[in-house]
Design an enzyme around this catalytic site. Structure first.
Site, PDB file in Angstrom:
ATOM      1  N   LYS A 199       0.872  -1.188   0.000  1.00  0.00           N
ATOM      2  CA  LYS A 199       0.000   0.000   0.000  1.00  0.00           C
ATOM      3  C   LYS A 199       0.903   1.229   0.000  1.00  0.00           C
ATOM      4  O   LYS A 199       1.672   1.442   0.937  1.00  0.00           O
ATOM      5  CB  LYS A 199      -0.893  -0.005   1.231  1.00  0.00           C
ATOM      6  CG  LYS A 199      -1.884   1.155   1.251  1.00  0.00           C
ATOM      7  CD  LYS A 199      -2.844   0.992   2.422  1.00  0.00           C
ATOM      8  CE  LYS A 199      -3.698   2.222   2.610  1.00  0.00           C
ATOM      9  NZ  LYS A 199      -3.635   2.686   4.012  1.00  0.00           N
ATOM     10  N   HIS A 218      -5.273   3.486  14.562  1.00  0.00           N
ATOM     11  CA  HIS A 218      -5.728   2.128  14.238  1.00  0.00           C
ATOM     12  C   HIS A 218      -4.608   1.143  14.552  1.00  0.00           C
ATOM     13  O   HIS A 218      -3.451   1.538  14.693  1.00  0.00           O
ATOM     14  CB  HIS A 218      -6.089   2.018  12.746  1.00  0.00           C
ATOM     15  CG  HIS A 218      -4.903   2.153  11.838  1.00  0.00           C
ATOM     16  ND1 HIS A 218      -4.288   3.361  11.575  1.00  0.00           N
ATOM     17  CD2 HIS A 218      -4.169   1.224  11.172  1.00  0.00           C
ATOM     18  CE1 HIS A 218      -3.252   3.172  10.788  1.00  0.00           C
ATOM     19  NE2 HIS A 218      -3.141   1.873  10.529  1.00  0.00           N
ATOM     20  N   ASP A 220      -3.012  -2.427  12.748  1.00  0.00           N
ATOM     21  CA  ASP A 220      -3.097  -3.104  11.445  1.00  0.00           C
ATOM     22  C   ASP A 220      -3.648  -4.508  11.659  1.00  0.00           C
ATOM     23  O   ASP A 220      -3.289  -5.174  12.630  1.00  0.00           O
ATOM     24  CB  ASP A 220      -1.707  -3.180  10.793  1.00  0.00           C
ATOM     25  CG  ASP A 220      -1.199  -1.799  10.350  1.00  0.00           C
ATOM     26  OD1 ASP A 220      -2.001  -0.837  10.326  1.00  0.00           O
ATOM     27  OD2 ASP A 220      -0.005  -1.698  10.031  1.00  0.00           O
ATOM     28  N   HIS A 274      -1.400   3.148  16.050  1.00  0.00           N
ATOM     29  CA  HIS A 274      -0.605   4.195  15.406  1.00  0.00           C
ATOM     30  C   HIS A 274      -1.492   5.104  14.559  1.00  0.00           C
ATOM     31  O   HIS A 274      -2.635   4.765  14.263  1.00  0.00           O
ATOM     32  CB  HIS A 274       0.520   3.577  14.558  1.00  0.00           C
ATOM     33  CG  HIS A 274       0.061   2.578  13.543  1.00  0.00           C
ATOM     34  ND1 HIS A 274      -0.358   1.309  13.866  1.00  0.00           N
ATOM     35  CD2 HIS A 274      -0.046   2.660  12.194  1.00  0.00           C
ATOM     36  CE1 HIS A 274      -0.697   0.660  12.765  1.00  0.00           C
ATOM     37  NE2 HIS A 274      -0.529   1.467  11.734  1.00  0.00           N
TER      38      HIS A 274
HETATM   39  C1  OGA Z   1      -1.104   2.249   7.245  1.00  0.00           C
HETATM   40  C2  OGA Z   1      -0.378   3.191   8.119  1.00  0.00           C
HETATM   41  C3  OGA Z   1       1.255   4.941   8.407  1.00  0.00           C
HETATM   42  C4  OGA Z   1       2.209   5.768   7.627  1.00  0.00           C
HETATM   43  O1  OGA Z   1      -1.067   2.437   6.011  1.00  0.00           O
HETATM   44  O2  OGA Z   1      -1.703   1.284   7.799  1.00  0.00           O
HETATM   45  O3  OGA Z   1      -0.507   3.086   9.298  1.00  0.00           O
HETATM   46  O4  OGA Z   1       3.228   6.163   8.207  1.00  0.00           O
HETATM   47  N1  OGA Z   1       0.439   4.120   7.571  1.00  0.00           N
HETATM   48  O5  OGA Z   1       1.954   6.059   6.464  1.00  0.00           O
HETATM   49 NI    NI Z   2      -1.306   1.128   9.832  1.00  0.00          NI
END
Ligand code: OGA
Ligand code: NI
Length: 332
Positions: A199, A218, A220, A274
């Site tokens: 992602k 959230h 993960d 986080h």
């Molecule tokens: C996620 C996330 C944090 C970031 O995509 O699940 O927590 O630092 N990203 O981009």
């Molecule tokens: Ni995340």
């Protein structure tokens, strides 16, 4: 109807103020929930020569933080550079070209270019667009869903190889940290069927970053998340009832323990809460690789890790069921 992209909104030159759907309730705003000063997250070098010390460092970070930065992991800086360049080049394409990859999560099409939509007016929108695709196993990869432009995007497969290698290594260390046989966590997560999902998060500059969030708090739902970002910091993790900012560290990999490892370890390892903040002048980007079991794998606390005095803390269910509950905010 097209989806409103954050990138389009951010670069439309009349945008001086944050539109209301991005303004967080007072108690969630970064300006009112600042990170503590002087606390630093664990940094672990994979080249630590004493194996038992490495196991201990990893296990302590996973139990106390659910998070650590990994250095000396053997991934070449040019590969990070490539990952960053192809990601930036994709998001720099004309909007129309990006829209050809638009995903449609409401119909189960998660791969492609996306922006999270809210289900109701109370829910706030995150200041982020993303690109999501499966990288492994090869039987589940659909290259038609990967960006064709820039053409060098296909070299991300090299990064996938490194992520598989690191996943194996980190899962072995985490297994040993629980006094289990090295291969236990990997085999509990589906062995060679373990999936890796990429992602790419793109957080455009935001006119009022003190009122918005890039990604709201959230955990993960993966087993592990292996993340790198561009040089702009923004990630914060929750520790001892406070937010702790994670400073950018060049070429380090940000390892998050996700829900599936918390469950397998019966809570010995913590799935880290986080969030990410955004920035007024700078674009932030991050590349998160989610390590997940295939849908049919049943996940529950591992039998050696519970007994009459320390009973199982989590229910047993397939990853598909877990995912369904998490997406729909249903109790697990
Ligand atoms: C996620 C996330 C944090 C970031 O995509 O699940 O927590 O630092 N990203 O981009
Ligand atoms: Ni995340």
């Amino acid at each position: 109807m097209g989806v409103e992209r954050i990138q389009t909104l951010a670069f439309s030159n009349q945008l001086k103020e944050l539109p209301p759907q991005f303004i967080r309730p007072v108690n969630e705003r970064p300006e009112n929930t600042k990170a503590v000063e002087g606390v630093t997250v664990p940094v672990i070098s994979l080249s630590q020569p004493h194996h038992h010390l490495l196991v201990r460092e990893v296990a302590e970070a996973a139990s106390q933080w659910g998070f650590f930065l990994l250095t000396n992991h053997g991934i070449s800086p040019w590969l990070f550079k490539l990952l960053q360049e192809v990601g930036e080049q994709f998001f720099a394409l004309p909007q129309k070209e990006k829209e050809a990859y638009a995903n449609d999560p409401s119909n189960g099409n998660f791969e492609g270019y996306g922006t999270k939509m809210t289900k109701n007016l109370e829910e706030k929108v995150e200041w982020v667009d993303y690109f999501f695709h499966i990288m492994a196993p090869s039987s589940k990869v659909n290259y038609d869903k990967w960006p064709k432009n820039p053409p060098s995007y296909r070299f991300v497969i090299k990064y996938n190889k490194e992520m598989l290698r690191l996943t194996n290594e980190v899962l072995e260390l985490l297994s040993e940290g629980l006094e289990l046989e090295k291969k236990t966590l990997k085999s509990s997560l589906g062995d060679e069927k373990i999936e890796l999902e990429m992602k790419i998060n793109m957080y455009p500059p935001c006119p009022q970053p003190e009122l918005a969030l890039g990604v709201e708090p959230h955990t993960d739902m993966s087993a592990l998340t292996l993340l790198v970002s561009n040089e702009v910091s923004g990630l914060q993790i929750w520790k001892d009832n406070k937010w702790v900012a994670v400073d950018y560290l060049q070429n380090a990999i940000f390892v998050h323990i996700g829900d599936q490892l918390e469950i397998l370890s019966n809570g010995k390892y913590k799935s880290v809460l986080h969030r990410s903040l955004v920035n007024k002048e700078c674009k932030r980007m991050s590349w998160a690789v989610f390590v997940v079991p295939p849908h049919e794998v049943v996940i529950g606390p591992l039998p050696p890790l519970f007994n009459d005095h320390d009973p199982p803390k989590f229910s047993i269910k397939t990853y598909a069921e877990y995912r369904h509950c998490k997406f729909n905010k249903l109790p697990q």
